[in-house]
Write a protein that holds these residues in place. Structure first.
Motif, PDB file in Angstrom:
ATOM      1  N   ASP A 180       5.753  -0.491   3.905  1.00 37.68           N
ATOM      2  CA  ASP A 180       5.728  -1.292   5.131  1.00 37.68           C
ATOM      3  C   ASP A 180       4.540  -0.907   6.000  1.00 37.68           C
ATOM      4  O   ASP A 180       3.832  -1.757   6.543  1.00 37.68           O
ATOM      5  CB  ASP A 180       7.017  -1.065   5.948  1.00 37.68           C
ATOM      6  CG  ASP A 180       8.204  -1.773   5.314  1.00 37.68           C
ATOM      7  OD1 ASP A 180       7.969  -2.607   4.408  1.00 37.68           O
ATOM      8  OD2 ASP A 180       9.349  -1.492   5.712  1.00 37.68           O
ATOM      9  N   GLU A 181       4.361   0.399   6.123  1.00 41.15           N
ATOM     10  CA  GLU A 181       3.294   0.908   6.967  1.00 41.15           C
ATOM     11  C   GLU A 181       1.914   0.464   6.493  1.00 41.15           C
ATOM     12  O   GLU A 181       1.038   0.146   7.296  1.00 41.15           O
ATOM     13  CB  GLU A 181       3.364   2.428   6.926  1.00 41.15           C
ATOM     14  CG  GLU A 181       2.972   3.118   8.196  1.00 41.15           C
ATOM     15  CD  GLU A 181       3.430   4.567   8.130  1.00 41.15           C
ATOM     16  OE1 GLU A 181       2.617   5.404   7.754  1.00 41.15           O
ATOM     17  OE2 GLU A 181       4.613   4.831   8.420  1.00 41.15           O
ATOM     18  N   LEU A 182       1.754   0.459   5.177  1.00 37.24           N
ATOM     19  CA  LEU A 182       0.454   0.069   4.628  1.00 37.24           C
ATOM     20  C   LEU A 182       0.350  -1.447   4.467  1.00 37.24           C
ATOM     21  O   LEU A 182      -0.712  -1.961   4.097  1.00 37.24           O
ATOM     22  CB  LEU A 182       0.224   0.742   3.266  1.00 37.24           C
ATOM     23  CG  LEU A 182       0.165   2.276   3.252  1.00 37.24           C
ATOM     24  CD1 LEU A 182       0.029   2.789   1.828  1.00 37.24           C
ATOM     25  CD2 LEU A 182      -0.990   2.785   4.109  1.00 37.24           C
ATOM     26  N   GLY A 183       1.451  -2.153   4.731  1.00 38.05           N
ATOM     27  CA  GLY A 183       1.449  -3.596   4.542  1.00 38.05           C
ATOM     28  C   GLY A 183       1.275  -4.005   3.089  1.00 38.05           C
ATOM     29  O   GLY A 183       0.623  -4.996   2.773  1.00 38.05           O
ATOM     30  N   LEU A 184       1.864  -3.211   2.192  1.00 36.43           N
ATOM     31  CA  LEU A 184       1.722  -3.466   0.751  1.00 36.43           C
ATOM     32  C   LEU A 184       3.102  -3.641   0.115  1.00 36.43           C
ATOM     33  O   LEU A 184       4.087  -3.112   0.631  1.00 36.43           O
ATOM     34  CB  LEU A 184       1.034  -2.284   0.079  1.00 36.43           C
ATOM     35  CG  LEU A 184      -0.430  -2.025   0.435  1.00 36.43           C
ATOM     36  CD1 LEU A 184      -0.838  -0.651  -0.049  1.00 36.43           C
ATOM     37  CD2 LEU A 184      -1.311  -3.111  -0.180  1.00 36.43           C
ATOM     38  N   PRO A 185       3.151  -4.353  -1.008  1.00 33.95           N
ATOM     39  CA  PRO A 185       4.422  -4.409  -1.735  1.00 33.95           C
ATOM     40  C   PRO A 185       4.813  -3.005  -2.231  1.00 33.95           C
ATOM     41  O   PRO A 185       3.929  -2.194  -2.553  1.00 33.95           O
ATOM     42  CB  PRO A 185       4.134  -5.325  -2.929  1.00 33.95           C
ATOM     43  CG  PRO A 185       2.826  -5.975  -2.646  1.00 33.95           C
ATOM     44  CD  PRO A 185       2.092  -5.094  -1.690  1.00 33.95           C
ATOM     45  N   LEU A 186       6.119  -2.751  -2.267  1.00 39.71           N
ATOM     46  CA  LEU A 186       6.610  -1.450  -2.711  1.00 39.71           C
ATOM     47  C   LEU A 186       6.068  -1.069  -4.093  1.00 39.71           C
ATOM     48  O   LEU A 186       5.672   0.068  -4.330  1.00 39.71           O
ATOM     49  CB  LEU A 186       8.148  -1.467  -2.730  1.00 39.71           C
ATOM     50  CG  LEU A 186       8.853  -0.207  -3.216  1.00 39.71           C
ATOM     51  CD1 LEU A 186       8.481   0.999  -2.369  1.00 39.71           C
ATOM     52  CD2 LEU A 186      10.370  -0.404  -3.219  1.00 39.71           C
TER      53      LEU A 186
END
Ligand SMILES: [Zn+2]
Lengths: 193, 225
Positions: free
Chosen positions: A165-171
Protein backbone atom coordinates in the motif's frame (compact mmCIF):
# COMPACT_ATOMS: atom_id res chain seq x y z
CA UNK A 1 28.77 -26.51 -1.16
CA UNK A 2 29.94 -23.62 -3.24
CA UNK A 3 32.84 -21.75 -1.73
CA UNK A 4 34.33 -20.44 -4.92
CA UNK A 5 32.95 -16.93 -4.78
CA UNK A 6 34.49 -16.16 -1.41
CA UNK A 7 36.81 -13.43 -2.49
CA UNK A 8 35.42 -10.05 -1.47
CA UNK A 9 37.68 -8.17 0.95
CA UNK A 10 36.38 -5.72 3.51
CA UNK A 11 36.79 -2.18 2.26
CA UNK A 12 39.98 -0.49 3.39
CA UNK A 13 39.50 1.20 6.73
CA UNK A 14 36.53 -1.01 7.69
CA UNK A 15 37.12 -2.03 11.26
CA UNK A 16 37.65 -5.75 11.55
CA UNK A 17 34.57 -6.66 13.50
CA UNK A 18 35.47 -10.34 13.75
CA UNK A 19 38.80 -9.55 15.43
CA UNK A 20 36.99 -7.26 17.86
CA UNK A 21 34.38 -9.85 18.68
CA UNK A 22 36.99 -12.53 19.23
CA UNK A 23 38.95 -10.21 21.56
CA UNK A 24 35.76 -9.60 23.54
CA UNK A 25 34.84 -13.25 23.54
CA UNK A 26 38.24 -14.63 24.53
CA UNK A 27 39.73 -11.87 26.65
CA UNK A 28 36.84 -9.64 27.75
CA UNK A 29 38.71 -6.87 25.96
CA UNK A 30 37.10 -3.54 26.89
CA UNK A 31 38.90 -1.51 24.26
CA UNK A 32 37.59 -3.85 21.55
CA UNK A 33 34.13 -3.61 23.09
CA UNK A 34 34.30 0.19 22.94
CA UNK A 35 35.15 0.02 19.24
CA UNK A 36 32.37 -2.46 18.58
CA UNK A 37 29.97 -0.21 20.49
CA UNK A 38 30.94 2.86 18.46
CA UNK A 39 30.30 0.91 15.28
CA UNK A 40 27.08 -0.90 16.13
CA UNK A 41 25.20 1.08 18.80
CA UNK A 42 24.25 3.95 16.43
CA UNK A 43 23.19 1.44 13.79
CA UNK A 44 21.11 -0.61 16.19
CA UNK A 45 19.56 2.63 17.44
CA UNK A 46 18.61 3.56 13.88
CA UNK A 47 17.14 0.08 13.36
CA UNK A 48 14.99 0.43 16.47
CA UNK A 49 13.81 3.92 15.52
CA UNK A 50 12.75 2.62 12.12
CA UNK A 51 10.64 0.15 14.07
CA UNK A 52 8.83 2.91 15.90
CA UNK A 53 10.92 3.37 19.05
CA UNK A 54 11.32 6.98 20.13
CA UNK A 55 14.78 8.45 20.64
CA UNK A 56 14.94 7.62 24.32
CA UNK A 57 13.74 4.02 24.00
CA UNK A 58 15.94 3.36 20.98
CA UNK A 59 18.95 4.73 22.84
CA UNK A 60 18.22 2.58 25.86
CA UNK A 61 17.60 -0.59 23.83
CA UNK A 62 20.71 -0.02 21.71
CA UNK A 63 22.74 0.13 24.92
CA UNK A 64 20.98 -2.98 26.17
CA UNK A 65 21.76 -4.77 22.90
CA UNK A 66 25.47 -4.05 23.22
CA UNK A 67 25.42 -5.02 26.89
CA UNK A 68 23.95 -8.38 25.87
CA UNK A 69 26.67 -8.73 23.26
CA UNK A 70 29.22 -8.39 26.06
CA UNK A 71 27.43 -10.85 28.32
CA UNK A 72 26.89 -13.45 25.64
CA UNK A 73 30.29 -12.94 24.03
CA UNK A 74 31.53 -16.33 25.26
CA UNK A 75 28.92 -17.88 22.96
CA UNK A 76 30.25 -16.08 19.89
CA UNK A 77 31.86 -18.42 17.38
CA UNK A 78 33.38 -16.76 14.31
CA UNK A 79 32.98 -20.02 12.38
CA UNK A 80 29.22 -19.95 12.85
CA UNK A 81 28.02 -16.38 12.44
CA UNK A 82 29.33 -12.96 11.49
CA UNK A 83 29.26 -10.33 14.26
CA UNK A 84 26.63 -8.35 12.36
CA UNK A 85 24.39 -11.45 12.08
CA UNK A 86 24.78 -12.13 15.75
CA UNK A 87 24.04 -8.54 16.78
CA UNK A 88 21.08 -8.39 14.42
CA UNK A 89 19.54 -11.40 16.21
CA UNK A 90 19.98 -9.78 19.61
CA UNK A 91 18.55 -6.44 18.43
CA UNK A 92 15.64 -8.11 16.65
CA UNK A 93 14.71 -10.20 19.69
CA UNK A 94 14.96 -7.23 22.01
CA UNK A 95 12.71 -5.26 19.65
CA UNK A 96 10.08 -8.02 19.66
CA UNK A 97 10.34 -8.37 23.43
CA UNK A 98 10.33 -4.69 24.38
CA UNK A 99 8.65 -2.82 21.54
CA UNK A 100 6.17 -5.38 20.31
CA UNK A 101 5.89 -7.06 23.73
CA UNK A 102 5.64 -10.53 22.26
CA UNK A 103 7.52 -13.72 22.77
CA UNK A 104 9.97 -14.81 20.12
CA UNK A 105 9.98 -18.60 19.92
CA UNK A 106 13.30 -19.96 18.66
CA UNK A 107 14.76 -23.43 18.34
CA UNK A 108 17.33 -24.51 20.90
CA UNK A 109 20.61 -25.71 19.34
CA UNK A 110 21.20 -27.92 22.40
CA UNK A 111 17.75 -29.52 22.29
CA UNK A 112 17.95 -33.34 22.37
CA UNK A 113 15.00 -33.30 19.92
CA UNK A 114 16.94 -31.28 17.32
CA UNK A 115 17.33 -33.08 14.00
CA UNK A 116 20.89 -32.48 12.85
CA UNK A 117 22.16 -32.28 9.31
CA UNK A 118 23.50 -35.63 8.11
CA UNK A 119 26.58 -33.76 6.88
CA UNK A 120 27.50 -31.62 9.92
CA UNK A 121 29.47 -29.15 7.81
CA UNK A 122 26.35 -28.33 5.86
CA UNK A 123 24.60 -27.07 8.99
CA UNK A 124 27.02 -24.18 8.96
CA UNK A 125 27.77 -23.65 5.33
CA UNK A 126 28.43 -20.02 5.83
CA UNK A 127 32.07 -19.24 6.43
CA UNK A 128 31.71 -15.98 8.16
CA UNK A 129 34.91 -14.02 7.94
CA UNK A 130 33.90 -11.85 5.07
CA UNK A 131 30.30 -12.75 4.55
CA UNK A 132 29.10 -9.39 5.87
CA UNK A 133 31.12 -7.56 3.25
CA UNK A 134 29.95 -9.92 0.51
CA UNK A 135 26.30 -9.54 1.43
CA UNK A 136 26.66 -5.75 1.58
CA UNK A 137 28.21 -5.81 -1.86
CA UNK A 138 25.32 -7.96 -3.11
CA UNK A 139 22.80 -5.51 -1.62
CA UNK A 140 24.51 -2.61 -3.36
CA UNK A 141 24.19 -4.40 -6.67
CA UNK A 142 20.44 -4.99 -6.31
CA UNK A 143 18.10 -2.98 -8.55
CA UNK A 144 16.86 0.00 -6.47
CA UNK A 145 13.25 -1.24 -6.31
CA UNK A 146 14.35 -4.63 -4.93
CA UNK A 147 16.69 -2.97 -2.48
CA UNK A 148 13.92 -0.74 -1.22
CA UNK A 149 11.50 -3.65 -0.81
CA UNK A 150 13.97 -5.76 1.16
CA UNK A 151 14.95 -2.79 3.35
CA UNK A 152 11.31 -2.18 4.18
CA UNK A 153 10.71 -5.80 5.10
CA UNK A 154 13.55 -5.69 7.65
CA UNK A 155 13.13 -2.13 8.87
CA UNK A 156 9.39 -1.68 9.15
CA UNK A 157 7.25 -3.70 11.46
CA UNK A 158 4.63 -4.15 8.79
CA UNK A 159 3.16 -6.99 6.80
CA UNK A 160 3.94 -7.07 3.09
CA UNK A 161 0.40 -5.96 2.29
CA UNK A 162 0.98 -2.65 4.11
CA UNK A 163 4.34 -2.17 2.45
CA UNK A 164 2.57 -2.68 -0.87
CA UNK A 165 0.00 0.00 0.00
CA UNK A 166 2.75 2.36 1.00
CA UNK A 167 4.62 1.88 -2.25
CA UNK A 168 1.39 1.98 -4.25
CA UNK A 169 2.19 -1.42 -5.76
CA UNK A 170 0.29 -4.69 -6.04
CA UNK A 171 1.13 -7.11 -3.23
CA UNK A 172 2.42 -9.68 -5.73
CA UNK A 173 4.96 -7.18 -7.07
CA UNK A 174 6.28 -6.39 -3.61
CA UNK A 175 6.52 -10.07 -2.74
CA UNK A 176 8.38 -10.91 -5.91
CA UNK A 177 10.85 -8.04 -5.39
CA UNK A 178 11.56 -9.22 -1.86
CA UNK A 179 11.87 -12.78 -3.11
CA UNK A 180 14.30 -11.83 -5.88
CA UNK A 181 16.44 -9.78 -3.51
CA UNK A 182 16.62 -12.61 -1.00
CA UNK A 183 17.42 -15.13 -3.74
CA UNK A 184 20.32 -12.94 -4.82
CA UNK A 185 21.65 -12.80 -1.26
CA UNK A 186 21.27 -16.54 -0.79
CA UNK A 187 23.22 -17.08 -3.98
CA UNK A 188 25.98 -14.85 -2.65
CA UNK A 189 26.09 -16.96 0.48
CA UNK A 190 26.49 -20.12 -1.54
CA UNK A 191 22.96 -21.45 -1.61
CA UNK A 192 22.49 -23.63 -4.63
CA UNK A 193 18.88 -24.49 -3.92
CA UNK B 1 14.47 -38.48 8.29
CA UNK B 2 14.40 -34.86 7.28
CA UNK B 3 11.17 -33.00 6.64
CA UNK B 4 9.94 -32.88 3.05
CA UNK B 5 7.24 -30.24 3.35
CA UNK B 6 8.35 -26.80 4.51
CA UNK B 7 6.97 -23.33 5.26
CA UNK B 8 7.34 -21.01 2.26
CA UNK B 9 10.67 -19.23 1.77
CA UNK B 10 8.72 -15.97 2.11
CA UNK B 11 7.60 -16.95 5.57
CA UNK B 12 11.09 -18.10 6.60
CA UNK B 13 12.43 -14.71 5.53
CA UNK B 14 9.70 -12.94 7.50
CA UNK B 15 10.55 -15.05 10.54
CA UNK B 16 14.23 -14.18 10.16
CA UNK B 17 13.35 -10.51 9.83
CA UNK B 18 11.24 -10.75 12.99
CA UNK B 19 7.91 -9.95 11.34
CA UNK B 20 5.92 -13.11 12.06
CA UNK B 21 3.56 -13.13 15.04
CA UNK B 22 4.06 -15.32 18.08
CA UNK B 23 1.90 -18.22 16.88
CA UNK B 24 3.52 -18.31 13.44
CA UNK B 25 6.95 -18.03 15.03
CA UNK B 26 6.17 -20.92 17.34
CA UNK B 27 5.28 -23.20 14.44
CA UNK B 28 8.24 -22.13 12.33
CA UNK B 29 10.72 -22.43 15.19
CA UNK B 30 9.41 -25.90 16.02
CA UNK B 31 9.77 -26.90 12.37
CA UNK B 32 13.34 -25.54 12.42
CA UNK B 33 14.19 -28.01 15.16
CA UNK B 34 13.27 -30.75 12.64
CA UNK B 35 14.73 -29.16 9.54
CA UNK B 36 18.37 -28.24 8.80
CA UNK B 37 17.33 -26.97 5.36
CA UNK B 38 15.07 -24.28 6.76
CA UNK B 39 17.57 -23.43 9.51
CA UNK B 40 20.00 -22.62 6.71
CA UNK B 41 17.48 -20.31 5.02
CA UNK B 42 16.65 -18.46 8.24
CA UNK B 43 20.37 -18.09 8.95
CA UNK B 44 20.78 -16.43 5.57
CA UNK B 45 17.87 -14.10 6.30
CA UNK B 46 19.59 -13.14 9.54
CA UNK B 47 22.86 -12.60 7.75
CA UNK B 48 20.98 -10.27 5.42
CA UNK B 49 19.48 -8.50 8.45
CA UNK B 50 22.95 -8.01 9.90
CA UNK B 51 24.28 -6.64 6.62
CA UNK B 52 21.32 -4.25 6.36
CA UNK B 53 21.91 -2.97 9.90
CA UNK B 54 25.55 -2.55 9.05
CA UNK B 55 24.72 -0.61 5.89
CA UNK B 56 22.00 1.54 7.37
CA UNK B 57 22.57 5.24 8.20
CA UNK B 58 23.22 5.41 11.91
CA UNK B 59 21.47 7.45 14.59
CA UNK B 60 23.80 9.35 16.94
CA UNK B 61 24.05 7.99 20.45
CA UNK B 62 24.20 10.40 23.37
CA UNK B 63 27.67 11.49 24.44
CA UNK B 64 27.77 9.44 27.62
CA UNK B 65 26.19 6.27 26.19
CA UNK B 66 29.41 4.28 25.86
CA UNK B 67 30.62 5.20 29.33
CA UNK B 68 27.22 4.26 30.74
CA UNK B 69 27.46 0.79 29.24
CA UNK B 70 31.13 0.35 30.21
CA UNK B 71 30.11 1.09 33.80
CA UNK B 72 27.54 -1.69 33.64
CA UNK B 73 29.73 -4.40 32.13
CA UNK B 74 30.50 -5.98 35.49
CA UNK B 75 26.94 -6.00 36.74
CA UNK B 76 25.52 -9.47 37.23
CA UNK B 77 23.40 -10.71 34.36
CA UNK B 78 19.91 -10.63 35.82
CA UNK B 79 17.51 -11.21 33.00
CA UNK B 80 17.43 -14.20 30.74
CA UNK B 81 15.02 -13.32 27.98
CA UNK B 82 12.62 -15.84 26.57
CA UNK B 83 14.03 -17.35 23.42
CA UNK B 84 17.61 -17.01 24.53
CA UNK B 85 17.94 -20.70 23.85
CA UNK B 86 19.63 -21.29 27.16
CA UNK B 87 19.11 -24.94 27.91
CA UNK B 88 17.00 -25.14 30.99
CA UNK B 89 17.30 -28.43 32.86
CA UNK B 90 14.60 -30.86 31.85
CA UNK B 91 11.92 -31.45 34.45
CA UNK B 92 10.74 -34.97 35.18
CA UNK B 93 8.12 -36.15 32.69
CA UNK B 94 9.42 -33.90 29.92
CA UNK B 95 8.73 -35.38 26.54
CA UNK B 96 11.84 -34.71 24.51
CA UNK B 97 10.20 -35.98 21.35
CA UNK B 98 8.51 -32.58 21.29
CA UNK B 99 11.15 -29.99 20.48
CA UNK B 100 11.61 -26.66 22.11
CA UNK B 101 10.20 -24.10 21.83
CA UNK B 102 6.84 -25.90 21.65
CA UNK B 103 7.74 -27.90 24.76
CA UNK B 104 7.99 -24.61 26.68
CA UNK B 105 4.32 -23.94 25.95
CA UNK B 106 3.17 -27.23 27.48
CA UNK B 107 2.57 -27.77 31.18
CA UNK B 108 5.27 -30.13 32.46
CA UNK B 109 6.80 -30.19 28.98
CA UNK B 110 4.59 -32.96 27.72
CA UNK B 111 1.55 -33.29 25.48
CA UNK B 112 0.21 -35.98 27.82
CA UNK B 113 -0.12 -33.71 30.82
CA UNK B 114 -2.07 -30.89 29.16
CA UNK B 115 -5.86 -30.72 29.23
CA UNK B 116 -7.47 -32.18 26.10
CA UNK B 117 -11.01 -31.48 25.04
CA UNK B 118 -12.87 -33.82 22.72
CA UNK B 119 -14.27 -31.74 19.87
CA UNK B 120 -15.44 -34.52 17.55
CA UNK B 121 -15.17 -38.30 17.33
CA UNK B 122 -11.46 -39.08 17.24
CA UNK B 123 -10.41 -35.44 17.58
CA UNK B 124 -9.07 -33.81 20.74
CA UNK B 125 -7.94 -30.24 20.99
CA UNK B 126 -5.69 -28.26 23.31
CA UNK B 127 -5.42 -24.51 22.80
CA UNK B 128 -2.03 -22.95 23.44
CA UNK B 129 -1.94 -19.68 25.33
CA UNK B 130 -0.05 -17.01 23.43
CA UNK B 131 1.59 -14.28 25.43
CA UNK B 132 0.37 -11.63 23.07
CA UNK B 133 -3.32 -11.70 23.84
CA UNK B 134 -4.32 -9.46 20.96
CA UNK B 135 -2.61 -11.60 18.34
CA UNK B 136 -4.70 -12.14 15.24
CA UNK B 137 -3.65 -15.75 15.02
CA UNK B 138 -4.06 -18.70 17.30
CA UNK B 139 -2.21 -21.93 17.93
CA UNK B 140 -3.54 -25.24 19.13
CA UNK B 141 -2.67 -28.91 19.23
CA UNK B 142 -4.88 -31.59 17.75
CA UNK B 143 -4.67 -35.24 18.72
CA UNK B 144 -6.33 -37.36 16.07
CA UNK B 145 -7.16 -41.05 16.23
CA UNK B 146 -5.89 -43.38 13.48
CA UNK B 147 -7.95 -43.27 10.28
CA UNK B 148 -9.92 -40.20 11.37
CA UNK B 149 -11.20 -38.23 8.42
CA UNK B 150 -11.04 -34.54 9.28
CA UNK B 151 -14.12 -32.79 7.86
CA UNK B 152 -13.86 -30.83 4.63
CA UNK B 153 -12.96 -27.27 5.40
CA UNK B 154 -11.77 -24.14 3.70
CA UNK B 155 -10.11 -21.14 5.26
CA UNK B 156 -10.66 -17.46 5.63
CA UNK B 157 -6.97 -16.95 6.21
CA UNK B 158 -3.74 -18.86 6.28
CA UNK B 159 -3.46 -22.14 8.10
CA UNK B 160 -0.34 -24.14 8.80
CA UNK B 161 -0.16 -27.62 10.26
CA UNK B 162 3.04 -29.11 11.67
CA UNK B 163 3.05 -32.85 12.29
CA UNK B 164 4.66 -33.82 15.59
CA UNK B 165 3.76 -37.50 15.69
CA UNK B 166 2.10 -39.94 13.29
CA UNK B 167 0.93 -38.55 9.99
CA UNK B 168 -1.86 -37.90 7.54
CA UNK B 169 -2.58 -37.86 3.84
CA UNK B 170 -4.19 -34.88 2.16
CA UNK B 171 -4.64 -34.25 -1.54
CA UNK B 172 -2.46 -37.27 -2.35
CA UNK B 173 0.47 -36.00 -0.27
CA UNK B 174 1.80 -37.61 2.88
CA UNK B 175 2.73 -35.53 5.88
CA UNK B 176 4.75 -37.02 8.71
CA UNK B 177 6.76 -35.82 11.72
CA UNK B 178 8.42 -32.49 10.95
CA UNK B 179 6.36 -31.75 7.83
CA UNK B 180 4.36 -28.56 7.42
CA UNK B 181 1.16 -28.45 5.41
CA UNK B 182 0.20 -25.03 4.11
CA UNK B 183 -3.50 -24.73 3.46
CA UNK B 184 -4.42 -23.01 0.26
CA UNK B 185 -7.31 -20.66 1.04
CA UNK B 186 -8.87 -21.48 -2.31
CA UNK B 187 -8.97 -25.24 -1.79
CA UNK B 188 -11.06 -27.39 0.50
CA UNK B 189 -8.96 -30.08 2.02
CA UNK B 190 -9.70 -33.27 3.85
CA UNK B 191 -6.83 -34.83 5.74
CA UNK B 192 -7.04 -38.55 6.53
CA UNK B 193 -5.02 -39.70 9.51
CA UNK B 194 -2.63 -42.58 8.80
CA UNK B 195 -3.76 -45.95 10.09
CA UNK B 196 -0.53 -46.83 11.91
CA UNK B 197 -1.12 -44.65 14.95
CA UNK B 198 -2.55 -41.43 16.36
CA UNK B 199 -1.44 -38.12 14.96
CA UNK B 200 -0.33 -35.13 17.04
CA UNK B 201 -0.16 -31.82 15.20
CA UNK B 202 0.36 -28.15 15.89
CA UNK B 203 -2.00 -25.87 13.96
CA UNK B 204 -1.68 -22.14 13.52
CA UNK B 205 -4.46 -20.12 11.95
CA UNK B 206 -4.84 -16.51 10.96
CA UNK B 207 -8.59 -16.74 10.99
CA UNK B 208 -11.18 -19.27 12.14
CA UNK B 209 -11.77 -22.35 10.02
CA UNK B 210 -14.75 -22.26 7.72
CA UNK B 211 -16.37 -25.65 7.38
CA UNK B 212 -18.59 -26.63 4.51
CA UNK B 213 -21.52 -29.02 4.83
CA UNK B 214 -24.06 -29.42 7.61
CA UNK B 215 -22.29 -31.62 10.14
CA UNK B 216 -19.07 -29.67 9.90
CA UNK B 217 -21.02 -26.45 10.39
CA UNK B 218 -22.25 -27.86 13.68
CA UNK B 219 -18.63 -28.57 14.54
CA UNK B 220 -17.59 -25.04 13.74
CA UNK B 221 -18.53 -23.37 17.02
CA UNK B 222 -16.73 -26.09 18.93
CA UNK B 223 -13.51 -25.78 16.95
CA UNK B 224 -13.57 -22.00 17.12
CA UNK B 225 -13.82 -21.93 20.87
ZN1 LIG C 1 11.99 -27.13 6.45
Amino acid sequence: MSQASRSAEPAAGTPDLVTMMVAISERKDRAAFSQLFEHFAPRVKAYLMRHGANNETAEELAQETLLRVWRKAHLFDPAVAAPSTWIFRIARNLRIDRIRRERRPEFDPEDPALVREADPAADHQIQTNQEGARVRAAIDLLPPDQKKAIMLSFFEDKPHSEIADELGLPLGTVKSRIRLAFARVRQTLGDER
Amino acid sequence: MNARHHPTDDLLLEYGAGNTNEAQSLLIATHLAFCPRCRGIVEKAETLGGALIDATPSAAMSADALQGVLDRLDEPDDAIAFGDATSAPLVAGTDTSIPRPLRDYLAHGSAESVSWRRVAPGIHRHTLAMNAGDSASSAYLLKLAPETVVPHHGHHGEEMTLVLEGGFTDGGKHFIRGDVELADPAVDHQPVIHADGPCLALIVTDAPLRFSGLIPRLLQPILDR
